[in-house]
Design a protein around this motif. Structure first.
Motif, PDB file in Angstrom:
ATOM      1  N   GLU A 152       0.769  -1.318  -0.239  1.00 32.24           N
ATOM      2  CA  GLU A 152       0.253   0.047   0.000  1.00 32.24           C
ATOM      3  C   GLU A 152       0.696   1.287   0.021  1.00 32.24           C
ATOM      4  N   LYS A 153       0.335   2.485  -0.671  1.00 35.61           N
ATOM      5  CA  LYS A 153       1.164   3.456  -0.861  1.00 35.61           C
ATOM      6  C   LYS A 153       0.760   4.344   0.300  1.00 35.61           C
ATOM      7  N   ILE A 154       1.401   4.317   1.431  1.00 37.92           N
ATOM      8  CA  ILE A 154       1.050   5.091   2.770  1.00 37.92           C
ATOM      9  C   ILE A 154       2.464   5.325   3.302  1.00 37.92           C
ATOM     10  N   PRO A 155       2.527   6.503   4.032  1.00 34.04           N
ATOM     11  CA  PRO A 155       3.814   7.028   4.302  1.00 34.04           C
ATOM     12  C   PRO A 155       4.656   6.370   5.467  1.00 34.04           C
ATOM     13  N   ARG A 156       4.014   5.684   6.279  1.00 32.68           N
ATOM     14  CA  ARG A 156       4.641   4.603   7.181  1.00 32.68           C
ATOM     15  C   ARG A 156       4.180   3.424   6.999  1.00 32.68           C
ATOM     16  N   VAL A 157       5.246   2.142   6.726  1.00 26.51           N
ATOM     17  CA  VAL A 157       4.536   0.803   6.672  1.00 26.51           C
ATOM     18  C   VAL A 157       5.035   0.318   7.895  1.00 26.51           C
ATOM     19  N   TYR A 158       4.369  -0.412   8.606  1.00 28.06           N
ATOM     20  CA  TYR A 158       4.555  -1.083   9.668  1.00 28.06           C
ATOM     21  C   TYR A 158       4.400  -2.672   9.585  1.00 28.06           C
ATOM     22  N   ASP A 159       5.181  -3.292  10.202  1.00 28.87           N
ATOM     23  CA  ASP A 159       5.062  -4.794  10.135  1.00 28.87           C
ATOM     24  C   ASP A 159       4.731  -5.202  11.665  1.00 28.87           C
ATOM     25  N   THR A 160       3.501  -5.280  11.987  1.00 28.52           N
ATOM     26  CA  THR A 160       2.862  -5.257  13.405  1.00 28.52           C
ATOM     27  C   THR A 160       2.426  -6.794  13.575  1.00 28.52           C
ATOM     28  N   ARG A 161       2.839  -7.272  14.710  1.00 25.78           N
ATOM     29  CA  ARG A 161       2.489  -8.368  15.457  1.00 25.78           C
ATOM     30  C   ARG A 161       1.350  -8.006  16.441  1.00 25.78           C
ATOM     31  N   PHE A 162       0.334  -8.873  16.466  1.00 21.22           N
ATOM     32  CA  PHE A 162      -0.867  -8.626  17.132  1.00 21.22           C
ATOM     33  C   PHE A 162      -0.581  -9.815  18.410  1.00 21.22           C
ATOM     34  N   TYR A 163      -1.127  -9.560  19.572  1.00 21.61           N
ATOM     35  CA  TYR A 163      -1.067 -10.531  20.728  1.00 21.61           C
ATOM     36  C   TYR A 163      -2.329 -10.219  21.319  1.00 21.61           C
ATOM     37  N   LEU A 164      -2.812 -11.329  21.958  1.00 18.70           N
ATOM     38  CA  LEU A 164      -4.309 -11.427  22.976  1.00 18.70           C
ATOM     39  C   LEU A 164      -3.459 -11.394  24.500  1.00 18.70           C
ATOM     40  N   ALA A 165      -4.416 -10.776  25.341  1.00 15.65           N
ATOM     41  CA  ALA A 165      -4.084 -10.891  26.634  1.00 15.65           C
ATOM     42  C   ALA A 165      -5.442 -10.743  27.284  1.00 15.65           C
ATOM     43  N   ASN A 166      -5.418 -11.431  28.831  1.00 14.07           N
ATOM     44  CA  ASN A 166      -6.835 -11.323  29.176  1.00 14.07           C
ATOM     45  C   ASN A 166      -6.442 -10.723  30.810  1.00 14.07           C
ATOM     46  N   LEU A 167      -7.492  -9.628  31.106  1.00 10.51           N
ATOM     47  CA  LEU A 167      -7.449  -9.136  32.345  1.00 10.51           C
ATOM     48  C   LEU A 167      -8.476  -9.882  33.475  1.00 10.51           C
ATOM     49  N   GLY A 168      -9.331 -10.444  32.571  1.00  6.61           N
ATOM     50  CA  GLY A 168     -10.474 -11.094  33.618  1.00  6.61           C
ATOM     51  C   GLY A 168     -11.567 -10.369  34.104  1.00  6.61           C
ATOM     52  N   THR A 169     -11.848 -10.347  35.192  1.00  8.31           N
ATOM     53  CA  THR A 169     -12.944  -9.667  35.923  1.00  8.31           C
ATOM     54  C   THR A 169     -12.172  -8.726  36.839  1.00  8.31           C
ATOM     55  N   GLY A 170     -13.155  -7.641  37.309  1.00  8.77           N
ATOM     56  CA  GLY A 170     -12.660  -6.598  38.217  1.00  8.77           C
ATOM     57  C   GLY A 170     -12.640  -5.101  37.329  1.00  8.77           C
ATOM     58  N   GLU A 171     -12.622  -4.225  38.110  1.00  8.11           N
ATOM     59  CA  GLU A 171     -12.276  -2.873  37.500  1.00  8.11           C
ATOM     60  C   GLU A 171     -10.843  -2.609  37.462  1.00  8.11           C
ATOM     61  N   VAL A 172     -10.511  -2.040  36.425  1.00  3.87           N
ATOM     62  CA  VAL A 172      -9.066  -1.830  36.227  1.00  3.87           C
ATOM     63  C   VAL A 172      -8.720  -0.420  36.083  1.00  3.87           C
ATOM     64  N   GLU A 173      -7.646   0.200  36.523  1.00  6.70           N
ATOM     65  CA  GLU A 173      -7.385   1.753  36.327  1.00  6.70           C
ATOM     66  C   GLU A 173      -6.588   1.869  35.063  1.00  6.70           C
ATOM     67  N   VAL A 174      -7.383   2.737  33.897  1.00  9.79           N
ATOM     68  CA  VAL A 174      -6.578   2.767  32.679  1.00  9.79           C
ATOM     69  C   VAL A 174      -6.723   4.543  32.600  1.00  9.79           C
ATOM     70  N   SER A 175      -5.790   4.826  31.848  1.00 10.50           N
ATOM     71  CA  SER A 175      -5.978   6.152  31.405  1.00 10.50           C
ATOM     72  C   SER A 175      -4.841   6.712  30.271  1.00 10.50           C
ATOM     73  N   ALA A 176      -5.476   7.437  29.348  1.00 15.70           N
ATOM     74  CA  ALA A 176      -4.724   7.799  28.010  1.00 15.70           C
ATOM     75  C   ALA A 176      -3.477   8.530  28.394  1.00 15.70           C
ATOM     76  N   ASP A 177      -2.309   8.362  27.828  1.00 15.02           N
ATOM     77  CA  ASP A 177      -1.131   9.100  27.902  1.00 15.02           C
ATOM     78  C   ASP A 177      -1.216  10.590  27.481  1.00 15.02           C
ATOM     79  N   GLN A 178      -2.268  10.875  26.819  1.00 16.27           N
ATOM     80  CA  GLN A 178      -2.517  12.207  26.467  1.00 16.27           C
ATOM     81  C   GLN A 178      -1.413  12.709  25.556  1.00 16.27           C
TER      82      GLN A 178
END
Length: 269
Positions: A152-178
Motif C-alpha cells: 500500500e502507498k502509505i507514508p509509514r509501513v509497519y510490520d505489526t504483530r498482534f497479541y492477545l491478553a486477558n484481564l479477566g474480571t474486576g475494575e481496572v484503572e486505565v488512562s490515556a497518555d494524552q
C-alpha cells in the motif's frame, strides 16, 4: 527510537517498521460478550491520526537488546526477534494505558502508576523491571496475527504483530497518555464495529478486520483457542482489480470472517 522512514528492500517494497500491539480482553460488567481495550490516537500523529486502534507501537532498539537476553534464557522457546516484539508490546501497553501486562511481581494500581511514570522518563523497560523487582511473564500474551501492508502507498509501513491478553474480571484503572492517545475505552468487538458504522469512531483496514475476527468469540478462551490452532501468517493486503470495482484482499485461511473490502471504502493510515 527507530527511524520513522521505511527503507526499501530488493523487491522495491519498503521494509516494515517493526511494531507490536496487545488486544486486551476483560469480562463485560453486564455479563455480555467480552470487551477489548481501544485507544483513539491523537490527530497530530502521522500514522493513524484520529483513528481507534489497539494499544501498541514500534519496537525500539532497547526492546531488541532485552529480547536477546530473554531469548538466551528461554532455552529456545522464543527467538530474539519474537521476544523483542513481545517485550515492546508489554512496554507500549504500560506506557499508553497504565496496565502492567506480561509482567509478574508486586504489581498493584499504585506500583503500576509509579512504573508507568518511570517508563515515561526512561523510555525503556529494563530500568523499570530493576526498580520494582518485576520479571517478564510473556506466557500471559498469545500471538494472534501479523499485518504488513507493504503493497500500500502509505507514508509509514509497519510490520505489526498482534497479541492477545486477558484481564479477566474486576475494575481496572486505565488512562490515556494524552501524548500519542487522547481516549481509552472498553467495548465489545461488535460494539466497536457498530460505533464505526455510525461514525462515532474511525477504523483503519487492519483494525476493522481484527474486530470482525474478535466478534466471533464469546470469551477470551475461545479467542486463545483459535489463535493457538491457526498458525500466525504474515498478512499482506493486496489490491484485486479483477471484478467490477477494485477490492483490497487478505488471506482466506488466517481466521478472518471478512477477507476483502471495496477499495473505495477502505480507510488507510
Amino acid at each position: 527510537m527507530t527511524n520513522n522512514t521505511p527503507k526499501t528492500g530488493e523487491t522495491g517494497a519498503p521494509d516494515g517498521i517493526p511494531a507490536a500491539t496487545i488486544i486486551i480482553f476483560r469480562n463485560a460488567p453486564d455479563g455480555g460478550p467480552p470487551q477489548v481495550l481501544m485507544t483513539v490516537r491523537s490527530r497530530n500523529m502521522a500514522f493513524a491520526g484520529g483513528m481507534a486502534v489497539f494499544p501498541g507501537g514500534r519496537i525500539d532498539p532497547a526492546d531488541f537488546e532485552l529480547g536477546e537476553k530473554i531469548a538466551g534464557e528461554s532455552a529456545g522457546a522464543l527467538t530474539p526477534d519474537e521476544a523483542a516484539h513481545q517485550i515492546g508490546a508489554v512496554r507500549e501497553t504500560l506506557e499508553e494505558t497504565g496496565l502492567a501486562l506480561g509482567l509478574k511481581g508486586d504489581i498493584s494500581a499504585k506500583t503500576a502508576r509509579e512504573a508507568r511514570k518511570l517508563l515515561q522518563e526512561t523510555k525503556t523497560l529494563a530500568p523499570v523491571l530493576d526498580a520494582f523487582g518485576w520479571e517478564l511473564d510473556l506466557d500471559q500474551i498469545v500471538p494472534f496475527a501479523r499485518w504488513f501492508p507493504q503493497n500500500e502507498k502509505i507514508p509509514r509501513v509497519y510490520d505489526t504483530r498482534f497479541y492477545l491478553a486477558n484481564l479477566g474480571t474486576g475494575e481496572v484503572e486505565v488512562s490515556a497518555d494524552q501524548a500519542e492517545n487522547t481516549r481509552l475505552f472498553w467495548v465489545s468487538a461488535k460494539g466497536a464495529l457498530e460505533m464505526a458504522d455510525t461514525d462515532e469512531i474511525k477504523l483503519i483496514f487492519p483494525t476493522r478486520r481484527n474486530l470482525e475476527r474478535l466478534a466471533l468469540f464469546a470469551s477470551f478462551e475461545e479467542a486463545r483457542a483459535q489463535a493457538e490452532a491457526i498458525p500466525v501468517k504474515t498478512i499482506i493486503p493486496k489490491i484485486d482489480t479483477v471484478g467490477e470495482k477494485p477490492v483490497l484482499r487478505i488471506l482466506e485461511d488466517a481466521g478472518y470472517p471478512v477477507t476483502s473490502e471495496a477499495l473505495e471504502t477502505v480507510s488507510r493510515a
